[in-house]
Design a protein around this motif. Structure first.
Motif, PDB file in Angstrom:
ATOM      1  N   GLY A  88       5.082   3.297  -9.836  1.00 21.12           N
ATOM      2  CA  GLY A  88       3.925   2.606 -10.364  1.00 21.12           C
ATOM      3  C   GLY A  88       3.633   3.145 -11.745  1.00 21.12           C
ATOM      4  N   PRO A  89       2.628   2.345 -12.481  1.00 22.63           N
ATOM      5  CA  PRO A  89       2.037   2.517 -13.691  1.00 22.63           C
ATOM      6  C   PRO A  89       1.771   4.031 -14.108  1.00 22.63           C
ATOM      7  CG  PRO A  89       1.123   0.625 -12.961  1.00 22.63           C
ATOM      8  CD  PRO A  89       1.480   1.405 -11.533  1.00 22.63           C
ATOM      9  N   SER A  90       1.132   4.707 -13.251  1.00 21.80           N
ATOM     10  CA  SER A  90       0.910   6.188 -13.318  1.00 21.80           C
ATOM     11  C   SER A  90       2.048   7.004 -13.581  1.00 21.80           C
ATOM     12  CB  SER A  90       0.153   6.850 -11.908  1.00 21.80           C
ATOM     13  OG  SER A  90      -0.852   6.109 -11.768  1.00 21.80           O
TER      14      SER A  90
ATOM     15  N   LYS B 243       2.809  -5.687 -18.169  1.00 24.10           N
ATOM     16  CA  LYS B 243       2.674  -6.817 -17.124  1.00 24.10           C
ATOM     17  C   LYS B 243       1.813  -6.091 -15.825  1.00 24.10           C
ATOM     18  CE  LYS B 243       7.152  -9.282 -18.398  1.00 24.10           C
ATOM     19  NZ  LYS B 243       6.343 -10.258 -19.057  1.00 24.10           N
ATOM     20  N   SER B 244       1.794  -5.028 -15.667  1.00 25.22           N
ATOM     21  CA  SER B 244       1.248  -4.517 -14.738  1.00 25.22           C
ATOM     22  C   SER B 244      -0.326  -4.168 -14.865  1.00 25.22           C
ATOM     23  CB  SER B 244       1.815  -3.182 -13.910  1.00 25.22           C
ATOM     24  OG  SER B 244       3.115  -3.476 -13.547  1.00 25.22           O
TER      25      SER B 244
ATOM     26  N   ASP C 185      -9.616  -3.975 -17.792  1.00 25.59           N
ATOM     27  CA  ASP C 185     -10.916  -3.071 -18.132  1.00 25.59           C
ATOM     28  C   ASP C 185     -10.082  -1.745 -17.401  1.00 25.59           C
ATOM     29  OD1 ASP C 185     -12.395  -4.778 -19.020  1.00 25.59           O
ATOM     30  OD2 ASP C 185     -13.343  -5.495 -17.143  1.00 25.59           O
ATOM     31  N   GLY C 186      -9.036  -1.410 -17.824  1.00 25.93           N
ATOM     32  CA  GLY C 186      -8.382  -0.210 -17.400  1.00 25.93           C
ATOM     33  C   GLY C 186      -7.929   0.016 -16.180  1.00 25.93           C
ATOM     34  N   TRP C 187      -7.756  -1.126 -15.319  1.00 19.77           N
ATOM     35  CA  TRP C 187      -7.174  -1.162 -13.763  1.00 19.77           C
ATOM     36  C   TRP C 187      -5.783  -1.731 -14.036  1.00 19.77           C
ATOM     37  CZ3 TRP C 187      -9.973   1.032 -10.203  1.00 19.77           C
ATOM     38  CH2 TRP C 187     -11.461   0.815 -10.272  1.00 19.77           C
ATOM     39  N   VAL C 188      -4.999  -1.202 -13.101  1.00 19.05           N
ATOM     40  CA  VAL C 188      -3.521  -1.472 -13.217  1.00 19.05           C
ATOM     41  C   VAL C 188      -3.274  -1.665 -11.588  1.00 19.05           C
ATOM     42  CG1 VAL C 188      -3.074  -0.130 -15.087  1.00 19.05           C
ATOM     43  CG2 VAL C 188      -2.728   1.090 -12.988  1.00 19.05           C
TER      44      VAL C 188
ATOM     45  N   PHE D  22      -9.694 -14.141  -9.760  1.00 17.75           N
ATOM     46  CA  PHE D  22      -8.859 -13.741  -8.773  1.00 17.75           C
ATOM     47  C   PHE D  22      -7.615 -12.949  -9.463  1.00 17.75           C
ATOM     48  CE2 PHE D  22     -11.846 -15.454  -5.508  1.00 17.75           C
ATOM     49  CZ  PHE D  22     -12.131 -14.508  -5.101  1.00 17.75           C
ATOM     50  N   PHE D  23      -7.220 -11.821  -9.101  1.00 15.41           N
ATOM     51  CA  PHE D  23      -5.944 -11.291  -9.319  1.00 15.41           C
ATOM     52  C   PHE D  23      -5.406 -10.669  -8.308  1.00 15.41           C
ATOM     53  CE2 PHE D  23      -3.136  -7.772 -10.114  1.00 15.41           C
ATOM     54  CZ  PHE D  23      -2.096  -8.403 -11.323  1.00 15.41           C
ATOM     55  N   PHE D  24      -4.135 -11.142  -7.762  1.00 14.40           N
ATOM     56  CA  PHE D  24      -3.629 -10.487  -6.605  1.00 14.40           C
ATOM     57  C   PHE D  24      -2.288  -9.879  -6.722  1.00 14.40           C
ATOM     58  CE2 PHE D  24       0.006 -11.664  -3.763  1.00 14.40           C
ATOM     59  CZ  PHE D  24      -0.337 -11.109  -2.437  1.00 14.40           C
ATOM     60  N   ALA D  25      -1.859  -8.815  -6.238  1.00 12.66           N
ATOM     61  CA  ALA D  25      -0.614  -8.390  -6.175  1.00 12.66           C
ATOM     62  C   ALA D  25      -0.072  -7.848  -4.823  1.00 12.66           C
ATOM     63  CB  ALA D  25      -0.639  -7.207  -7.166  1.00 12.66           C
TER      64      ALA D  25
END
Length: 640
Positions: free
Chosen positions: A283-285, A326-327, A331-334, A428-431
């Motif tokens: 993950g991004p973290s 890409k991830s 607004d700071g959300w990943v 909407f954004f979906f993952a």
């Protein structure tokens, strides 16, 4: 007690995982003989200004000089905190890590601020306190964390043994930090007392350089990695630190080449483990510690060989970098799965430098976008002095870079089985993810998803709380955040998903034209659940997100339950419709009221690692089936 500690010290990272692809990119670039001819001797590759070069440091720190010096001044009266034996042992007693890690980290931050301030100002007024910090650290038995010690030393206890040295993330970091400190400030410390730099050099040699060459059983080295061996962010992170120590302190050409080639062999194991799609399963973290630390390693190797040993032109290395851009949701959300946080991941300076090295305009403009948005901090990387100096070095170029957030309708990682889709018209954004339940920093989350609307969370992945002994032990899946019951997934016949490599997705399909992601969840659950198949399909339409569960069971012992996590409290007052207020927009989820009974559970978040992302609490929405069925279809639709 020893048996218990041995179990606790088995890292979740070292368990079996997916097969490797034996690329060995670094070893193909240069063998040992070729490497000997390529390495630049006697630190002549270092392009930072020497300590005496005041004009050079003034130019390098021009935009940050006042702040850097101010932070150093704040540490002039710092009292070095003693980490007691009981602080280390507390990890065994209660599982607590912070009691040891917090004072240790505060010491490191103070010392890093002092060193950077002295390099910036160059007047010698920080040297005495730097000497104090260096001497204090040399008095410590180990620079490793209590949580990492037991699994790596012969005596299975979290109290460091004086008989051997352990290379973990922090001991490696401090080795690299002190190598830079020695390189820049040896002569200045010698003016106080030559014993200081002599002892520091001996400590780095005995704590980092000698163990690295003499031992091959640090799990993160992965020298004996099998096709199913997991190799995660520890590998490039520790190797980058070790490489720094050798490049800055080893001037015997033969020994230097042997050490560098050994590290190349190890880092190749990490690159071999990575899927060819470039996604970071952690993950991004963790990207900044995984692909990001690999970049640091590759940059050091590139610099110290005058560019002769470089794999920046390899497509995989570029893909690994672009995962972070890409991830990004907005607004700071990943996109966060497993232990990853829903916020943050990689500093602007790191992303820019990586992007420039691999020729990715997407990463460079994304870094400029992050900088423009004000996060994260533009230069300081704490005890990672190399990254701090690199951030300073590229600041002007980053400031001049065009700011742009690249937005794609979809991103698909076919090997890792991550799927992102975006409907720009509806917001909407979906993952969602497939994969298996033994990935690095794993949660039992095969098939789970997240949904955002206009960059605000609707359905979420909670992430992970503060690390304790339980986090990376046989007790891991007793923690609620790790369980599939607290992800956006079904509880089938009373069973949640199980942990292990065999619990995985099947029949995964991504249809970009129809915006459909589907998979069979059956193999992610234990046999006792009695699942013949459970096909979950997601389709992101202009109107919203459609979710369908098509299933067949061998038996129906308990009624199914479909779970969803949300930041805001769902309103279940109207049968057949769930309403969630997302930043003033009413997001609705419809369901068949004849099939389900809704229930909302408030989950308090006393853990600051979770609450600083989500607030004081989140909610679990559970749709409980009113009856057991052997064959059925559940349909849900989420819209504005």
């Amino acid at each position: 007690m020893k048996k218990i500690l041995l179990l606790l010290s088995i890292s979740i990272w070292a368990l079996s995982a997916s097969a490797h692809e034996y690329r060995n990119l670094l070893q193909k670039k240069a063998n040992l003989s070729e490497l000997k001819k390529s390495l630049v001797p006697n630190q002549k590759w270092v392009y930072y200004p020497a300590y005496e070069d005041r004009e050079g440091w003034d130019k390098l720190t021009a935009n940050n000089k006042e702040e850097i010096i101010s932070k150093g001044e704040a540490a002039l009266d710092y009292s070095w905190q003693v980490i007691k034996a009981s602080d280390y042992i507390e990890f065994e007693r209660s599982g607590a890590r912070r009691i040891m890690e917090d004072p240790f980290g505060e010491n490191n931050i103070a010392l890093s601020n002092l060193v950077l301030a002295e390099l910036c100002e160059g007047k010698g007024r920080f040297i005495d306190q730097i000497v104090n910090g260096v001497w204090y650290n040399c008095e410590m038995t180990s620079w490793a964390l209590s949580a990492h010690i037991a699994g790596a030393q012969a005596v299975k206890t979290s109290l460091p043994s004086y008989k051997e040295q352990v290379i973990d993330l922090t001991s490696g970091d401090l080795g690299a930090f002190f190598a830079w400190t020695y390189y820049f400030l040896k002569d200045e410390m010698d003016k106080v007392n030559p014993l200081v730099s002599e002892r520091l050099l001996q400590n780095i040699q005995e704590r980092i350089m000698d163990p690295y060459m003499e031992r091959s059983n640090f799990w993160w080295q992965a020298f004996d990695a099998k096709p199913n061996t997991m190799v995660n962010n520890w590998n490039p992170w520790c190797n980058a630190s070790v490489l720094t120590c050798f490049l800055l302190l080893e001037n015997n050409p033969e020994k230097l080449a042997e050490a560098v080639f050994r590290s190349m062999t190890s880092v190749d194991k990490f690159i071999n483990y990575y899927h060819s799609d470039g996604a970071c399963e952690e993950g991004p973290s963790y990207w900044g510690h995984a692909a990001g630390k690999m970049f640091d390693y590759l940059q050091l190797l590139h610099s110290s060989s005058n560019g002769k040993v470089s794999i920046f032109d390899e497509p995989l290395i570029k893909k690994m970098g672009e995962y972070i851009s890409k991830s990004y949701i907005g607004d700071g959300w990943v996109v966060n799965f497993a232990d990853a946080s829903a916020k943050g991941g990689g500093s602007a300076g790191l992303i820019y430098r990586y992007g420039k090295a691999v020729g990715s305009s997407e990463m460079q403009t994304f870094a400029a976008y992050l900088r423009q948005q004000g996060y994260p901090q533009p230069y300081s990387e704490g005890r990672d002095l190399y990254r701090s100096m690199e951030n300073l070095y590229c600041q002007d170029a980053l400031a001049e870079e065009k700011s742009l957030l690249s937005i794609s309708d979809y991103t698909w990682y076919p090997e890792t089985e991550f799927c992102y889709m975006r409907q720009q018209s509806s917001g909407f954004f979906f993952a969602a993810k497939g994969g298996f339940n033994n990935e690095s920093h794993n949660h039992n989350d095969v098939g789970s998803f997240i949904l955002y609307h206009n960059n605000f969370p609707v359905f979420i992945e909670a992430g992970v709380g503060t690390y304790t002994r339980q986090t990376f032990s046989a007790e891991r899946y007793s923690i609620w955040t790790m369980q599939s019951n607290y992800h956006n997934l079904p509880l089938i016949n009373g069973f949640a998903q199980s942990f292990g490599s065999k619990y995985r997705s099947a029949d995964v399909v991504f249809d970009a034209k129809k915006s459909i992601f589907s998979l069979n969840l059956a193999k992610a659950y234990p046999e006792e659940a009695g699942i013949v198949y459970w096909k979950r399909s997601y389709q992101l339409k202009n109107e919203g997100l459609s979710i369908e569960d098509d299933f067949k069971l061998k038996h129906a012992k308990e009624n199914n339950q479909i779970n969803f996590l949300s930041q805001q409290k769902p309103d279940i007052a109207k049968a057949g419709t769930i309403v969630i207020d997302v930043d003033g927009t009413k997001i609705k989820m419809t369901y068949d009221k004849s099939l389900f009974e809704p229930l909302v559970e408030k989950i308090d978040l006393p853990d600051k690692r979770l609450s600083r992302v989500w607030g004081d609490n989140i909610y679990r929405l559970s749709l409980r089936a009113k009856k057991g069925e052997l064959i059925g279809k559940y349909k849900f639709f989420i819209s504005k």
